[in-house]
Scaffold this motif. Sequence first.
Motif, PDB file in Angstrom:
ATOM      1  N   ALA A   1       0.840  -1.205   0.000  1.00  0.00           N
ATOM      2  CA  ALA A   1       0.000   0.000   0.000  1.00  0.00           C
ATOM      3  C   ALA A   1       0.869   1.247   0.000  1.00  0.00           C
ATOM      4  O   ALA A   1       1.857   1.339   0.721  1.00  0.00           O
ATOM      5  CB  ALA A   1      -0.920  -0.016   1.216  1.00  0.00           C
ATOM      6  N   GLN A   2       0.491   2.225  -0.815  1.00  0.00           N
ATOM      7  CA  GLN A   2       1.259   3.464  -0.950  1.00  0.00           C
ATOM      8  C   GLN A   2       0.301   4.646  -0.923  1.00  0.00           C
ATOM      9  O   GLN A   2      -0.735   4.632  -1.586  1.00  0.00           O
ATOM     10  CB  GLN A   2       2.054   3.451  -2.257  1.00  0.00           C
ATOM     11  CG  GLN A   2       2.937   4.683  -2.453  1.00  0.00           C
ATOM     12  CD  GLN A   2       3.647   4.665  -3.797  1.00  0.00           C
ATOM     13  OE1 GLN A   2       3.242   3.936  -4.699  1.00  0.00           O
ATOM     14  NE2 GLN A   2       4.686   5.458  -3.916  1.00  0.00           N
ATOM     15  N   VAL A   3       0.664   5.670  -0.149  1.00  0.00           N
ATOM     16  CA  VAL A   3      -0.138   6.881  -0.050  1.00  0.00           C
ATOM     17  C   VAL A   3       0.591   8.000  -0.791  1.00  0.00           C
ATOM     18  O   VAL A   3       1.759   8.289  -0.496  1.00  0.00           O
ATOM     19  CB  VAL A   3      -0.385   7.288   1.420  1.00  0.00           C
ATOM     20  CG1 VAL A   3      -1.202   8.581   1.474  1.00  0.00           C
ATOM     21  CG2 VAL A   3      -1.099   6.164   2.164  1.00  0.00           C
ATOM     22  N   VAL A   4      -0.095   8.608  -1.755  1.00  0.00           N
ATOM     23  CA  VAL A   4       0.504   9.658  -2.584  1.00  0.00           C
ATOM     24  C   VAL A   4      -0.254  10.960  -2.339  1.00  0.00           C
ATOM     25  O   VAL A   4      -1.479  11.033  -2.507  1.00  0.00           O
ATOM     26  CB  VAL A   4       0.436   9.289  -4.082  1.00  0.00           C
ATOM     27  CG1 VAL A   4       1.047  10.416  -4.926  1.00  0.00           C
ATOM     28  CG2 VAL A   4       1.145   7.967  -4.332  1.00  0.00           C
ATOM     29  N   LEU A   5       0.482  11.995  -1.935  1.00  0.00           N
ATOM     30  CA  LEU A   5      -0.093  13.320  -1.696  1.00  0.00           C
ATOM     31  C   LEU A   5       0.338  14.259  -2.818  1.00  0.00           C
ATOM     32  O   LEU A   5       1.515  14.360  -3.149  1.00  0.00           O
ATOM     33  CB  LEU A   5       0.382  13.870  -0.347  1.00  0.00           C
ATOM     34  CG  LEU A   5       0.080  15.357  -0.068  1.00  0.00           C
ATOM     35  CD1 LEU A   5      -1.418  15.614  -0.027  1.00  0.00           C
ATOM     36  CD2 LEU A   5       0.751  15.799   1.231  1.00  0.00           C
ATOM     37  N   LYS A   6      -0.647  14.962  -3.402  1.00  0.00           N
ATOM     38  CA  LYS A   6      -0.366  15.946  -4.445  1.00  0.00           C
ATOM     39  C   LYS A   6      -0.832  17.318  -3.976  1.00  0.00           C
ATOM     40  O   LYS A   6      -1.982  17.491  -3.562  1.00  0.00           O
ATOM     41  CB  LYS A   6      -1.085  15.569  -5.742  1.00  0.00           C
ATOM     42  CG  LYS A   6      -0.758  16.504  -6.904  1.00  0.00           C
ATOM     43  CD  LYS A   6      -1.464  16.064  -8.178  1.00  0.00           C
ATOM     44  CE  LYS A   6      -1.129  17.000  -9.324  1.00  0.00           C
ATOM     45  NZ  LYS A   6      -1.833  16.586 -10.589  1.00  0.00           N
TER      46      LYS A   6
END
Length: 384
Positions: free
Chosen positions: A50-55
């Motif tokens: 699982a990977q959390v990506v913030l933009k």
Amino acid sequence: MIQLRARAADGATLDHLVYANRPGEPFRYYPDRFILEATMPSLSGAGTSAQVVLKVPQGWYVLDYGPPLFQGQRRWWIWPSGQPPSALYAELTVTLRVQRRAIARGRLGLPIWIMGYHRFVPEQHRLPWANTLADLGEIEPSHQQFTQTFRFCLFPWAFFRGLYRDTVGIRQRGTQVIGGLCTGLSRLALARALEASPLPEGTLLEQVIVLHGRQLTDRALLAGAPWFFFPSPRRAYFRFMQDVLQRRESDLCFDINVPVPWRRDVIQALLGQGHTVVPYAFQQQRPDHAAVWVFDPNAPDRASETVLSIDLRRNRYAYPPLITPNDRVTIVAVRLPHYLRGRTAVLASLANMVLYGPRWPIVMFTGSVLALTAYVWRRRATAR
């Protein structure tokens, strides 16, 4: 679905950012940093895949805010930076990916309020008079001031007695006050605030009279022509706003209550109405509306109350009680150098001959043109 929430440093919910400055100083965000919390669905068995990506908007800075309070929550410190986007809100996006596939996403649109001031401070830079007969007394321009105003014009004596005299001065006629020096008072106050040059020679009041007359110069009229023939209060506002955002000052004055060119009474309205103010601050909290604080020489002690309200969607504006949103008027935003350096008045002196001169030269000129046209047409017809 991922739930996003913005909080200030003290833990209070943050519902908007402010991008503002103090007079003449750089812009900054208030608050200068905030916390973004993301609450995500739990993923049993996902493990480390699982990977959390913030933009965040380009140029903003991000730092992880310690360990999560509980499983499925992430927090970041965010520092906003750079000019706000034109949409006046910042979009923050968090995406949860498992094996490169997005399985959940959350978006937060954070409104941004813009408030800007430039170097002109009404209390500090205003001149010692209001644009009233009580303060200025009756004023008639002199030939010396006329020659300081213009280097060259056509038929100078007729121009001085006609359009120039009707434009420059303030007079008592019975119970009515005619004229005023709002353009000179506004532009000289702005020039002194910006330390602009070259200023006209003479006393402070003589400088006001000269700059007021410079509205009739070719340079000022040509600079104002695009604003008059393609009217847009919205464009005038954005020009002023960009000046303040980029340079923290502006050399624009607003000529308000200027009639739009398709009015039937446009000539009479141009001669009989119009007023000049100095915009010095603005505020925009939503994309379709803006407010501009102006220094009005008619009310120099009430600068905090004199506000232009601009409808950016309808491209109209109000300035009560002088202007309502339904009036067919626009804003002409000419830069200060056109008044400081313009010295010729060919266009205005020609207009003076039409408006104030004897009618027989106009009739003779028109008749000569018609006669010449008929002669040329007849010669061509005979040659054929």
